[in-house]
Design an enzyme around this catalytic site. Sequence first.
Site, PDB file in Angstrom:
ATOM      1  N   GLU A  68       0.757  -1.271   0.056  1.00  0.00           N
ATOM      2  CA  GLU A  68       0.171   0.109  -0.012  1.00  0.00           C
ATOM      3  C   GLU A  68       0.846   1.414  -0.027  1.00  0.00           C
ATOM      4  O   GLU A  68       0.388   2.335   0.488  1.00  0.00           O
ATOM      5  CB  GLU A  68      -0.955   0.038   1.385  1.00  0.00           C
ATOM      6  CG  GLU A  68      -2.105  -1.211   1.097  1.00  0.00           C
ATOM      7  CD  GLU A  68      -3.047  -0.978   2.294  1.00  0.00           C
ATOM      8  OE1 GLU A  68      -2.620  -1.550   3.375  1.00  0.00           O
ATOM      9  OE2 GLU A  68      -3.855  -0.461   2.344  1.00  0.00           O
TER      10      GLU A  68
ATOM     11  N   SER B 203      -6.140  -2.900   1.183  1.00  0.00           N
ATOM     12  CA  SER B 203      -6.371  -1.989  -0.142  1.00  0.00           C
ATOM     13  C   SER B 203      -6.572  -3.526  -1.236  1.00  0.00           C
ATOM     14  O   SER B 203      -6.573  -3.337  -2.488  1.00  0.00           O
ATOM     15  CB  SER B 203      -5.173  -1.365  -0.695  1.00  0.00           C
ATOM     16  OG  SER B 203      -5.211  -0.135  -0.204  1.00  0.00           O
TER      17      SER B 203
ATOM     18  N   TYR C 136      -9.573   2.154  -6.229  1.00  0.00           N
ATOM     19  CA  TYR C 136      -8.559   3.429  -6.587  1.00  0.00           C
ATOM     20  C   TYR C 136      -8.799   3.852  -8.118  1.00  0.00           C
ATOM     21  O   TYR C 136      -8.012   4.887  -8.450  1.00  0.00           O
ATOM     22  CB  TYR C 136      -7.278   2.979  -6.377  1.00  0.00           C
ATOM     23  CG  TYR C 136      -7.005   2.560  -4.905  1.00  0.00           C
ATOM     24  CD1 TYR C 136      -7.193   3.584  -3.904  1.00  0.00           C
ATOM     25  CD2 TYR C 136      -6.786   1.137  -4.415  1.00  0.00           C
ATOM     26  CE1 TYR C 136      -7.120   3.295  -2.508  1.00  0.00           C
ATOM     27  CE2 TYR C 136      -6.433   0.983  -3.053  1.00  0.00           C
ATOM     28  CZ  TYR C 136      -6.469   2.048  -2.105  1.00  0.00           C
ATOM     29  OH  TYR C 136      -6.768   1.900  -0.711  1.00  0.00           O
TER      30      TYR C 136
ATOM     31  N   ARG D  26     -11.200   2.879  11.094  1.00  0.00           N
ATOM     32  CA  ARG D  26     -12.310   2.850  10.524  1.00  0.00           C
ATOM     33  C   ARG D  26     -12.697   1.471  10.384  1.00  0.00           C
ATOM     34  O   ARG D  26     -11.892   0.496  10.152  1.00  0.00           O
ATOM     35  CB  ARG D  26     -11.947   3.229   9.005  1.00  0.00           C
ATOM     36  CG  ARG D  26     -13.151   3.274   8.062  1.00  0.00           C
ATOM     37  CD  ARG D  26     -12.922   3.748   6.620  1.00  0.00           C
ATOM     38  NE  ARG D  26     -12.581   2.034   6.096  1.00  0.00           N
ATOM     39  CZ  ARG D  26     -11.591   1.928   5.280  1.00  0.00           C
ATOM     40  NH1 ARG D  26     -10.775   2.772   4.788  1.00  0.00           N
ATOM     41  NH2 ARG D  26     -11.334   0.678   5.026  1.00  0.00           N
TER      42      ARG D  26
ATOM     43  N   ASP E 200     -15.106  -1.553   9.565  1.00  0.00           N
ATOM     44  CA  ASP E 200     -15.832  -1.800   8.045  1.00  0.00           C
ATOM     45  C   ASP E 200     -16.856  -3.142   8.384  1.00  0.00           C
ATOM     46  O   ASP E 200     -16.198  -4.110   9.062  1.00  0.00           O
ATOM     47  CB  ASP E 200     -14.874  -2.292   7.090  1.00  0.00           C
ATOM     48  CG  ASP E 200     -13.965  -1.116   6.606  1.00  0.00           C
ATOM     49  OD1 ASP E 200     -14.467   0.132   6.993  1.00  0.00           O
ATOM     50  OD2 ASP E 200     -13.177  -1.356   5.871  1.00  0.00           O
TER      51      ASP E 200
ATOM     52  N   GLU F 162     -13.603  -5.845   9.284  1.00  0.00           N
ATOM     53  CA  GLU F 162     -12.122  -5.503   9.697  1.00  0.00           C
ATOM     54  C   GLU F 162     -12.008  -4.204  10.172  1.00  0.00           C
ATOM     55  O   GLU F 162     -13.205  -3.233  10.103  1.00  0.00           O
ATOM     56  CB  GLU F 162     -11.354  -5.638   8.429  1.00  0.00           C
ATOM     57  CG  GLU F 162     -11.622  -4.685   7.297  1.00  0.00           C
ATOM     58  CD  GLU F 162     -10.455  -4.424   6.741  1.00  0.00           C
ATOM     59  OE1 GLU F 162      -9.096  -4.775   7.001  1.00  0.00           O
ATOM     60  OE2 GLU F 162     -10.565  -3.955   5.625  1.00  0.00           O
TER      61      GLU F 162
ATOM     62  N   ASN G 138      -9.521  -1.201  10.510  1.00  0.00           N
ATOM     63  CA  ASN G 138      -8.380  -0.265   9.705  1.00  0.00           C
ATOM     64  C   ASN G 138      -7.805   0.656  10.810  1.00  0.00           C
ATOM     65  O   ASN G 138      -8.469   1.683  10.913  1.00  0.00           O
ATOM     66  CB  ASN G 138      -8.687   0.056   8.237  1.00  0.00           C
ATOM     67  CG  ASN G 138      -8.746  -0.892   7.479  1.00  0.00           C
ATOM     68  OD1 ASN G 138      -8.068  -1.577   6.835  1.00  0.00           O
ATOM     69  ND2 ASN G 138     -10.112  -1.039   7.224  1.00  0.00           N
TER      70      ASN G 138
ATOM     71  N   GLY H 179      -7.230   4.812   4.777  1.00  0.00           N
ATOM     72  CA  GLY H 179      -7.084   5.976   3.653  1.00  0.00           C
ATOM     73  C   GLY H 179      -7.214   7.340   4.172  1.00  0.00           C
ATOM     74  O   GLY H 179      -8.362   7.418   4.619  1.00  0.00           O
TER      75      GLY H 179
HETATM   76  P1  ATP Z   1      -8.862  -2.451   3.214  1.00  0.00           P
HETATM   77  O1  ATP Z   1      -8.401  -1.603   2.052  1.00  0.00           O
HETATM   78  O2  ATP Z   1     -10.333  -1.690   3.431  1.00  0.00           O
HETATM   79  O3  ATP Z   1      -8.007  -2.334   4.089  1.00  0.00           O
HETATM   80  P2  ATP Z   1      -8.510  -5.216   2.615  1.00  0.00           P
HETATM   81  O4  ATP Z   1      -7.420  -5.412   2.066  1.00  0.00           O
HETATM   82  O5  ATP Z   1      -8.307  -5.356   4.362  1.00  0.00           O
HETATM   83  O6  ATP Z   1      -9.286  -3.604   2.602  1.00  0.00           O
HETATM   84  P3  ATP Z   1     -11.100  -6.926   3.002  1.00  0.00           P
HETATM   85  O7  ATP Z   1     -11.746  -5.603   3.563  1.00  0.00           O
HETATM   86  O8  ATP Z   1     -11.131  -7.805   3.968  1.00  0.00           O
HETATM   87  O9  ATP Z   1      -9.685  -6.332   2.424  1.00  0.00           O
HETATM   88  O10 ATP Z   1     -11.867  -7.122   1.639  1.00  0.00           O
HETATM   89  C1  ATP Z   1     -11.998  -6.631   0.458  1.00  0.00           C
HETATM   90  C2  ATP Z   1     -13.195  -6.556   0.086  1.00  0.00           C
HETATM   91  O11 ATP Z   1     -13.560  -8.036  -0.396  1.00  0.00           O
HETATM   92  C3  ATP Z   1     -14.542  -6.204   1.136  1.00  0.00           C
HETATM   93  O12 ATP Z   1     -14.710  -4.684   1.086  1.00  0.00           O
HETATM   94  C4  ATP Z   1     -15.778  -6.937   0.169  1.00  0.00           C
HETATM   95  O13 ATP Z   1     -15.940  -6.283  -0.942  1.00  0.00           O
HETATM   96  C5  ATP Z   1     -14.996  -8.400  -0.356  1.00  0.00           C
HETATM   97  N1  ATP Z   1     -15.175  -9.348   0.891  1.00  0.00           N
HETATM   98  C6  ATP Z   1     -14.050  -9.343   1.643  1.00  0.00           C
HETATM   99  N2  ATP Z   1     -14.587 -10.618   2.497  1.00  0.00           N
HETATM  100  C7  ATP Z   1     -15.965 -10.856   2.350  1.00  0.00           C
HETATM  101  C8  ATP Z   1     -16.830 -11.827   2.688  1.00  0.00           C
HETATM  102  N3  ATP Z   1     -16.565 -12.683   3.728  1.00  0.00           N
HETATM  103  N4  ATP Z   1     -17.839 -11.708   2.205  1.00  0.00           N
HETATM  104  C9  ATP Z   1     -18.367 -11.059   1.168  1.00  0.00           C
HETATM  105  N5  ATP Z   1     -17.297  -9.963   0.683  1.00  0.00           N
HETATM  106  C10 ATP Z   1     -16.360 -10.090   1.186  1.00  0.00           C
HETATM  107 MG    MG Z   2      -8.173  -3.703   5.826  1.00  0.00          MG
HETATM  108 MG    MG Z   3     -11.497  -3.663   3.669  1.00  0.00          MG
HETATM  109 MG    MG Z   4      -6.683  -1.279   5.349  1.00  0.00          MG
END
Ligand code: ATP
Ligand code: MG
Ligand code: MG
Ligand code: MG
Length: 339
Positions: A15, A174, A245, A284, A286, A300, A302, A306
């Site tokens: 990231e 991300s 993005y 944040r 989510d 999750e 964060n 961002g």
């Molecule tokens: P961030 O950029 O917010 O830190 P991240 O890389 O930690 O994101 P996640 O938020 O875990 O990733 O997952 C990314 C996306 O994948 C979610 O926003 C959602 O669209 C989808 N997703 C992830 N896990 C699930 C799930 N268990 N059920 C449905 N959709 C999911």
């Molecule tokens: Mg995340």
């Molecule tokens: Mg996420």
């Molecule tokens: Mg993050």
Amino acid sequence: MKKRILLLAGGQSGEHEVSLMSARSVLGALPRERFDVTPVVISKQGRWLPPTETTRALETGKSAPGGDLVLHRAASAEGYDAVFPLLHGPMGEDGTIQGLLTLAGIPFVGSGVLGSSVSMDKVMTKQVLAAVGIPQVAWQLALRRDWQTNPQGVKDEAVKLGFPFFVKPANLGSSVGISKVHGAEEMEKAFELAFSLDRRVIVEAMTSHKPREVEVGILGNDAPIASPVGELSFDADFYDYETKYTEGVAQMHIPARIPREAAENIRELALKAFKALDCAGLARVDFFYVAETGEVLLNEVNTMPGFTTTSMYPKLFEAAGLSYGELVARLVELALEKR
Ligand code: ATP
Ligand code: MG
Ligand code: MG
Ligand code: MG
């Protein structure tokens, strides 16, 4: 007296570029009469770039190799009132920098070592939040060694969650390295990708229907407050890197278009999660809202979300009446109030 702030950006994670964008916004928006900000970009190799190279990296969005060792610069960081570690992902959002700054005795924005490291790891987060009764999807942990020694075993376990399921590096963000696995033929590639980025991989059941993506901002230390709930909508299979993005692909809705009781529940759960994880400053949180069933599931947390002027976290507090500049000022105050 102006506050002297060391703004750390870039970093060694996937990231890096996202962090540079956030840092550019913070630099541009901080009220000059109140803050004296020194940016330092950390290269992908983990070196802290000197001023000219830092400026070049911020302007071009790319950083050159070179720079000093991390410890050298941290030791000379005395003289700053606070550090804003605007870094996402491993080696930035995961407690490592926070540990270094704690050792150096410099106040910093955001969660400490414990809150950062536990929140960064999706498996640890889920375990802690399950213990305080926060609803989440079913999940499994797989280690790189399991995949190397018995890939079939990892696949056999994963299919028990039912298709589609998500395969994610446990410590990233991300959507980097995340795959939605629709059938058996997609498993190999998904696990190879996730294990190329992390020793620990989480396999998650998908929500019962395509979820609504809702997010809450939390601000404060031991008496935190929750922002209104925001929502992201997009025309994609899931919220992947491109959707996040590419300008104009995702739409932000504040407040989220969900029932008022669901929003209240989400704000309470977010505060509960923030406290359970020992977060500080900002986070944040989510969630997935499943409209068909009314389910609210925490996705999750964060701890360094961002932070461009158009990012969800600052927008949520703007909706609550706090401008971007005021928000950053408040974060610095919270850093100085900690402990
Ligand atoms: P961030 O950029 O917010 O830190 P991240 O890389 O930690 O994101 P996640 O938020 O875990 O990733 O997952 C990314 C996306 O994948 C979610 O926003 C959602 O669209 C989808 N997703 C992830 N896990 C699930 C799930 N268990 N059920 C449905 N959709 C999911
Ligand atoms: Mg995340
Ligand atoms: Mg996420
Ligand atoms: Mg993050």
